[in-house]
Design a protein around this motif. Structure first.
Motif, PDB file in Angstrom:
ATOM      1  N   HIS A  25      15.724 -28.146 112.840  1.00  0.00           N
ATOM      2  CA  HIS A  25      14.579 -27.591 112.114  1.00  0.00           C
ATOM      3  C   HIS A  25      14.968 -26.404 111.260  1.00  0.00           C
ATOM      4  O   HIS A  25      14.106 -25.659 110.785  1.00  0.00           O
ATOM      5  CB  HIS A  25      13.474 -27.200 113.101  1.00  0.00           C
ATOM      6  N   ASN A  26      16.282 -26.219 111.113  1.00  0.00           N
ATOM      7  CA  ASN A  26      16.765 -25.147 110.264  1.00  0.00           C
ATOM      8  C   ASN A  26      16.211 -23.783 110.667  1.00  0.00           C
ATOM      9  O   ASN A  26      15.816 -22.984 109.827  1.00  0.00           O
ATOM     10  CB  ASN A  26      16.395 -25.474 108.800  1.00  0.00           C
ATOM     11  N   ARG A  27      16.137 -23.580 111.992  1.00  0.00           N
ATOM     12  CA  ARG A  27      15.681 -22.283 112.496  1.00  0.00           C
ATOM     13  C   ARG A  27      16.885 -21.493 112.971  1.00  0.00           C
ATOM     14  O   ARG A  27      17.845 -22.047 113.498  1.00  0.00           O
ATOM     15  CB  ARG A  27      14.731 -22.481 113.681  1.00  0.00           C
ATOM     16  N   LYS A  28      16.817 -20.167 112.802  1.00  0.00           N
ATOM     17  CA  LYS A  28      17.878 -19.303 113.298  1.00  0.00           C
ATOM     18  C   LYS A  28      17.735 -19.175 114.818  1.00  0.00           C
ATOM     19  O   LYS A  28      16.607 -19.045 115.319  1.00  0.00           O
ATOM     20  CB  LYS A  28      17.785 -17.920 112.670  1.00  0.00           C
ATOM     21  N   ASP A  84      23.701 -16.687 115.301  1.00  0.00           N
ATOM     22  CA  ASP A  84      23.811 -18.021 114.754  1.00  0.00           C
ATOM     23  C   ASP A  84      25.121 -18.184 113.986  1.00  0.00           C
ATOM     24  O   ASP A  84      25.871 -19.139 114.173  1.00  0.00           O
ATOM     25  CB  ASP A  84      22.633 -18.201 113.789  1.00  0.00           C
ATOM     26  N   ARG A  90      18.831 -26.260 115.100  1.00  0.00           N
ATOM     27  CA  ARG A  90      19.642 -26.850 114.020  1.00  0.00           C
ATOM     28  C   ARG A  90      18.825 -27.865 113.226  1.00  0.00           C
ATOM     29  O   ARG A  90      18.807 -27.833 112.005  1.00  0.00           O
ATOM     30  CB  ARG A  90      20.865 -27.559 114.594  1.00  0.00           C
ATOM     31  N   GLU A  96      30.386 -21.156 104.105  1.00  0.00           N
ATOM     32  CA  GLU A  96      29.416 -20.706 105.108  1.00  0.00           C
ATOM     33  C   GLU A  96      29.322 -19.177 105.153  1.00  0.00           C
ATOM     34  O   GLU A  96      28.256 -18.610 105.266  1.00  0.00           O
ATOM     35  CB  GLU A  96      29.812 -21.206 106.498  1.00  0.00           C
ATOM     36  N   ASP A 103      22.120 -15.229 102.260  1.00  0.00           N
ATOM     37  CA  ASP A 103      20.888 -15.818 102.786  1.00  0.00           C
ATOM     38  C   ASP A 103      20.267 -14.937 103.855  1.00  0.00           C
ATOM     39  O   ASP A 103      20.802 -13.919 104.227  1.00  0.00           O
ATOM     40  CB  ASP A 103      21.199 -17.181 103.418  1.00  0.00           C
ATOM     41  N   SER A 159      26.077 -17.048 104.302  1.00  0.00           N
ATOM     42  CA  SER A 159      25.473 -16.221 105.340  1.00  0.00           C
ATOM     43  C   SER A 159      25.205 -14.819 104.819  1.00  0.00           C
ATOM     44  O   SER A 159      24.254 -14.170 105.226  1.00  0.00           O
ATOM     45  CB  SER A 159      26.368 -16.162 106.559  1.00  0.00           C
TER      46      SER A 159
END
Lengths: 252, 245
Positions: free
Chosen positions: A219-222, A27, A217, A14, A21, A18
């Motif tokens: 919707h994979n949004r920050k 987050d 989470r 992770e 990405d 991070s």
């Protein structure tokens, strides 16, 4: 249940992700707090960052219950984290039921007790001889953390530091200052959005935040980006609520 | 660390008109000019104050072009430091780099004036020689940005006593309950977050209570603010474009 090695591996994957990405500090630290809680088997974890006036502010916590947040907030001027931030030394296995704690940090000890914590640890967020904040661990059992767990806790605190300052921009101390300011401000956006959602949806603030986080989470949004969109009115909040209701219906 | 001279500037900001303080502030920060532009949309800003011609001209240039470090600072919500405009990638701000050189601006430092999602403007420092801001000035400029944020929002009003202004120092601005209450009030009154914060402040003031206690009452649902037909602050009118309801 994953083994400790598996859990650790996941944490480091992770961390690596991070840093390459699209990165969202709040987050990331929120996930790291939860990882920390699991790996060290403690009751709650918070990551506190100092502002330009040397006051500590919570950036992320393993859970966002208001009472827990208030306990972290108390540490802006008293408690083991403040002491740890001032001299850079960890405060380990501090008993909160001990009268010494009540004498040294009356409000903090009272607050911790009311949430059911009996022991706490504070580890410094270190950066080349400077301290930028603290990692705060709470336990609801008085068993001391073994030495190897403390080593791990400090490693996780260092990971938090790297994340906050985003390794890539470490070249200048002024860039570090900008990153700290940015992180502190991102946290404020989250709180403003909690207020917007709790009022718009007429539900308790903790529940509103849970719905918000679950949506992010799924919707994979920050968290920070979604919060900003809500604050600026570019994200429809009915969609989020509908999503939560549908998930709840599916689960029941 | 904040320098003694900056502490003096911050006190002056509470009592004197900004224009008289701007030149001194530039001096303390060892730059040639300092300006504050209000607004929250790239290219849609307005110059509120400047220490003199070099800053005013540079702000005008950014406004005319609709891009530049100020717009990037607003869009990213973080400081943009350009220690040498001569070494910026060519396609980043093409015309700006050429025009800035004619204005004798070589280094630019922009800092966002914001409280969470409330974006009020940008503080811009310019200097005619290249190089980073001197290290000692690092905290000075961040603390100044916080003070100016309050000032632009109308929170650090010279009409308030020093004690009242003191209440709005950074620690208060970092209390979760204040920001949660701001969000709630913005929904209750259908106003932007910035105006919601002002309403909270006004309510606390007119009831002789602290901002924190007032915010807590809102969050605990013991207090609802009523819509107020009278604008609180002259800058409100300029901010209405962010209200899109």
């Amino acid at each position: 249940m994953a083994t400790r090695e598996q859990q650790l591996t996941e944490v480091f994957v992770e961390v690596a992700d991070s840093l390459i990405d699209d990165f969202d500090v709040i987050d990331f630290l929120q996930k790291l707090s939860v990882r920390c809680m699991e790996l060290l088997d403690v009751a709650a974890v918070g990551i506190l960052l100092a502002d330009q006036n040397d006051r500590l502010h919570l950036l992320a916590a393993s859970d966002e219950h208001t009472r827990l947040l208030e306990l972290f907030a108390l540490q802006h001027d008293q408690g083991p984290c403040v002491d740890c931030y001032r001299d850079g030394l960890p405060r380990i296995n501090i008993s909160l039921t001990d009268p010494t704690a009540a004498t040294m940090w009356p409000q903090f000890a009272r607050g911790a007790e009311s949430v059911g914590f009996v022991a706490t640890n504070a580890l410094p967020l270190r950066l080349r001889g400077r301290i930028i904040g603290a990692l705060s661990l709470f336990q609801s059992a008085s068993e001391p953390l073994p030495d190897q767990d403390l080593t791990l806790a400090q490693a996780l605190a260092d990971v938090a530091t790297i994340a906050i300052l985003q390794q890539r921009t470490l070249a200048y101390s002024e860039a570090e200052r900008d990153q700290l300011q940015y992180a502190l401000n991102s946290r404020i956006v989250i709180e403003q959005v909690k207020g917007i959602l709790t009022e718009r949806w007429q539900m308790p603030i903790d529940e509103a935040f849970s719905v918000f986080r679950a949506y992010a989470r799924a919707h994979n949004r920050k968290l920070s980006a979604l919060a900003r969109d809500i604050a600026e009115g570019t994200q429809d909040t009915d969609t989020i609520r509908t999503f939560a209701e549908q998930s709840a219906a599916r689960d029941s | 660390m904040i320098s003694d001279r900056m502490s003096e500037i911050l006190l002056l900001l509470q009592t004197e008109e900004w224009p008289t303080v701007a030149a001194d502030t530039a001096d303390v920060l060892a730059v040639d000019g300092i300006a504050v532009s209000a607004g929250n949309a790239p290219g849609g800003t307005e110059i509120l104050w400047s220490s003199g011609r070099i800053s005013r001209d540079f702000e005008d240039l950014q406004l005319t072009l609709g891009y530049g470090p100020g717009a990037d600072c607003l869009a990213g919500g973080t400081a943009v430091r350009v220690p040498d405009l001569g070494r910026v990638r060519e396609d980043r701000w093409p015309a700006l780099v050429i025009e800035a050189s004619a204005l004798k601006v070589r280094a630019v430092f922009c800092f966002p004036l914001h409280i969470g999602a409330i974006t009020l403007g940008v503080l811009t420092l310019v200097r005619s020689s290249p190089g980073h801001l001197a290290r000692a000035q690092g905290d000075d400029v961040n603390v100044l940005a916080v003070a100016l944020t309050k000032y632009v929002l109308g929170l650090g009003s010279p009409l308030l006593s020093a004690a009242e202004n003191q209440e709005l120092t950074a620690p208060v601005l970092h209390q979760a309950v204040l920001h949660q209450a701001t969000g709630m009030v913005s929904v209750q009154l259908s106003v932007p977050l910035g105006e919601a914060l002002l309403r909270l402040r006004a309510h606390a003031y007119s009831n002789s209570r602290t901002l924190t206690d007032t915010a807590r009452d809102v969050v605990d649902r013991r207090l609802w603010l009523e819509p107020d037909p009278h604008p609180m602050n002259p800058t409100d009118d300029e901010d209405t474009d962010e209200d899109e309801d």
